[in-house]
Design an enzyme around this catalytic site. Sequence first.
Site, PDB file in Angstrom:
ATOM      1  N   CYS A 169      38.246  40.265 -15.105  1.00 37.43           N
ATOM      2  CA  CYS A 169      37.396  40.483 -16.278  1.00 37.43           C
ATOM      3  C   CYS A 169      36.485  39.278 -16.514  1.00 37.43           C
ATOM      4  O   CYS A 169      36.793  38.151 -16.123  1.00 37.43           O
ATOM      5  CB  CYS A 169      38.255  40.739 -17.514  1.00 37.43           C
ATOM      6  SG  CYS A 169      39.174  42.289 -17.448  1.00 37.43           S
ATOM      7  N   HIS A 178      44.295  39.331 -13.748  1.00 37.07           N
ATOM      8  CA  HIS A 178      43.881  38.938 -15.094  1.00 37.07           C
ATOM      9  C   HIS A 178      43.132  37.609 -15.073  1.00 37.07           C
ATOM     10  O   HIS A 178      43.523  36.668 -14.387  1.00 37.07           O
ATOM     11  CB  HIS A 178      45.095  38.818 -16.010  1.00 37.07           C
ATOM     12  CG  HIS A 178      45.628  40.144 -16.475  1.00 37.07           C
ATOM     13  ND1 HIS A 178      44.811  41.170 -16.882  1.00 37.07           N
ATOM     14  CD2 HIS A 178      46.909  40.592 -16.617  1.00 37.07           C
ATOM     15  CE1 HIS A 178      45.554  42.211 -17.245  1.00 37.07           C
ATOM     16  NE2 HIS A 178      46.826  41.889 -17.088  1.00 37.07           N
TER      17      HIS A 178
END
Length: 206
Positions: A183, A126
Amino acid sequence: MFPKKMINGRMNGMVPIILLFIIGLMIIAINSYWYVQGISSVDSIRMTSELKVKEHINLSKKTITTENQLSLPSVGDMYGHLLIPKLDSKIPIFYGAEEDQLKEGVGHVQGTPFSGENSNTVLSGHRDTVFRHLGKIEKGDRLIIEMNANIFTYVVKKIRIVDENEPTVIVPKPRSTLTVITCYPFGYLGNAPQRFVLIADLIDKG
């Protein structure tokens, strides 16, 4: 004095608002817990030179199984660590890259090989927890995987920003390669539309 019916009506109208407020607090609390859990999974190497990084890794070998004892981990198993010397970070690697694993550390994408094999090892994490500083990495920086009493040192050769469904990220390679994905953009609110990709070549196996 307000009529009893008016008071009851107002109270009944407040119930949905109170429930929504409680549900909102619960969601915030749960998300905050997993955010803190992700951040707390990143340890400090507390060493900057390559020699000190090697010394730190050698001390931890005592708690790692030998190569002959290693078997393919099950989904959710923690089997090693990713060290990023530039960020002074040591992050646990879990087999599997679903949300359960990504909440705890870095996820190893199933179906991709382990470090040292002549193909493409793919790790994911993440952007707002374990990889929140990954954007500071540049070409030439080192990534180290500590696994199975072996140390695999990679050097970043390429940095890509691609669409979230870019098919060329998780593909076999002719030599031992490490691909790290998160991301992008890093400060984006909601589901980010792109991916930040580091591609590194194996330069040393210790």
